[in-house]
Enzyme design. Structure first.
Site, PDB file in Angstrom:
ATOM      1  N   ASP A   1     110.832  15.995 -15.092  1.00 31.16           N
ATOM      2  CA  ASP A   1     110.618  17.010 -16.073  1.00 31.16           C
ATOM      3  C   ASP A   1     109.296  17.761 -16.063  1.00 31.16           C
ATOM      4  OD1 ASP A   1     109.366  14.456 -16.747  1.00 31.16           O
ATOM      5  OD2 ASP A   1     109.077  15.385 -19.074  1.00 31.16           O
TER       6      ASP A   1
ATOM      7  N   GLU B   1     108.674  12.419 -19.446  1.00 31.23           N
ATOM      8  CA  GLU B   1     107.014  12.236 -19.139  1.00 31.23           C
ATOM      9  C   GLU B   1     106.265  13.190 -19.906  1.00 31.23           C
ATOM     10  OE1 GLU B   1     102.796  11.899 -17.564  1.00 31.23           O
ATOM     11  OE2 GLU B   1     104.177  13.548 -17.595  1.00 31.23           O
TER      12      GLU B   1
END
Length: 397
Positions: free
Chosen positions: A75, A140
């Site tokens: 991500d 994250e």
């Protein structure tokens, strides 16, 4: 075809618009790279009420023997104003020896390089003398609720055990080989609210202005210093990050004022001992204010962040020596062993196995025109490949 080229690997990942919480095709692209190398891949969806579902990936190859994990995230943060980019942020465009794109440095580049390194190692030497796994999250850069924490729990419940972990976050300030992260400071946040008595600004004796108290409390939190550092960590540091009153009327003394803070702390403290120290400072500041002559102590309340990050330091010599030796062998630099910077998902992994962090140069992460030098991708791949061989040599000894 083995995914031995980090440039091609990274281009495939950057072209996936995986802004948290969207998977964006990034995990599918990674799975397509790992399957031909012999990895068994699991896609794990983690859920939590009130939060977006997050897709994560766990992949493993090998058999009995030492188990090395590589951890990271696909991500990325939002691109911001796309018009400000010189090249489309998900195009993986190459210009003047650099690849542009969101996530190029943080941290699709690290993933691309470790995939290439593993593929090269297996192509040259066959299956590893043990196991290699990838633990990759899509959460994250977001709240980190449905990411690494839950993926670790899922894998551990299936019987997975790890001997060491390398996190591929960008750790180098200027050049590949500058720095290995061997630990992280803890992080603790809270919000203080001081209650006063609302009134007219022309009649302060009839009111109790909480702004006076919140300013003194904020100063008491920051001064004196909490410590002067330890052998492996810099001094603990508290920053007041906002002071809020919510009062738009210039002639009204507000009823309350609040302040938020964050402290990054070293191994002289635990979260619990630090909370006690902060409360003691608050009590002293609330009770003994020269700004409040003749008044009772300021009334305050504090709300702590539910999830403080605990300080940790990795002391696994085989892991650190294998990585620092690989860095020096490829670059000629002796990397600094550091605990500086913010938090990462290593703070979760340290509860399962020794963990260190090493990746690309972080200068452009989260910026417009995030980019990475193609030469750095090849250098990092070489370091990772050398590290894999060295670590399995140490672990099998």
């Amino acid at each position: 075809m083995f995914p031995t080229d980090p440039v091609s690997n990274l281009a495939a990942l950057i072209r996936c618009p995986s802004v948290t919480p969207a998977e964006g095709g990034a995990l599918a692209a990674l799975e397509a790279m790992l399957a031909p190398v012999g990895f068994k891949v699991d896609r794990v969806v983690a859920k939590e009420p009130g939060t977006p579902d997050i897709e994560n990936l766990y992949a493993r190859t090998g058999g009995e023997g030492p188990h090395l994990m590589f951890a990271g995230h696909t991500d990325v943060v939002p691109v911001g104003d796309e018009a400000a980019w010189s090249r489309p942020p998900f195009s993986a465009a190459i210009a003047e020896g650099e690849m542009y794109g969101r996530g190029a440095v943080d941290m699709k580049g690290g993933i691309a390089c470790f995939v290439a390194a593993v593929a090269r190692h297996i192509e040259k030497h066959g299956a590893p003398k043990g196991s290699i796994s990838f633990l990759i999250t899509g959460d994250e850069e977001g709240p980190a609720i449905n990411g690494t924490v839950k993926l670790l729990e899922w894998a551990a419940a299936r019987g997975e055990r790890w001997d060491a972990c390398l996190v591929g976050e960008p750790t180098n300030p200027d050049c590949i080989g500058d720095m290995i992260k061997i630990g992280r400071r803890g992080s603790l946040s809270g919000r203080i609210t001081v209650h006063g008595v609302q009134g007219h600004a022309a009649y302060p004796h009839l009111a109790d202005n909480p702004v006076r108290s919140i300013l003194q409390i904020a100063q008491a939190l920051m001064d004196p210093p909490f410590d002067d550092g330890t052998e492996n960590f810099q001094p603990s540091n508290l920053e007041v990050t906002t002071i809020d009153v919510g009062n738009t009327a210039v002639n009204v003394i507000p009823a309350k004022a609040s302040a938020a803070f964050n402290i990054r702390f070293n191994d002289r403290w635990t979260a619990e001992s630090l909370m006690a120290e902060i409360v003691a400072r608050l009590d002293r500041a609330a009770a003994g204010s020269a700004l409040r002559p003749g008044r009772a102590p300021a009334r305050y309340e504090i709300v702590w962040n539910e999830r403080p990050s605990h300080v940790f330091l990795t002391r696994n010599n085989a892991l650190i020596d294998s990585l620092s030796g690989a860095v020096e062998a490829v670059t000629g630099r002796q990397p600094q062993l550091s605990t500086t910077g913010g938090t990462s998902d290593a703070r979760f992994i340290k509860d399962y196995c020794p963990v260190v962090e090493f990746g690309l140069v972080g200068k452009t992460m989260h910026m417009v025109d995030e980019r990475v030098a193609l030469a750095d991708l090849e250098t990092l791949t070489g370091i990772y490949e050398t590290f894999i061989a060295r670590w399995f040599g140490h672990a099998a000894a």
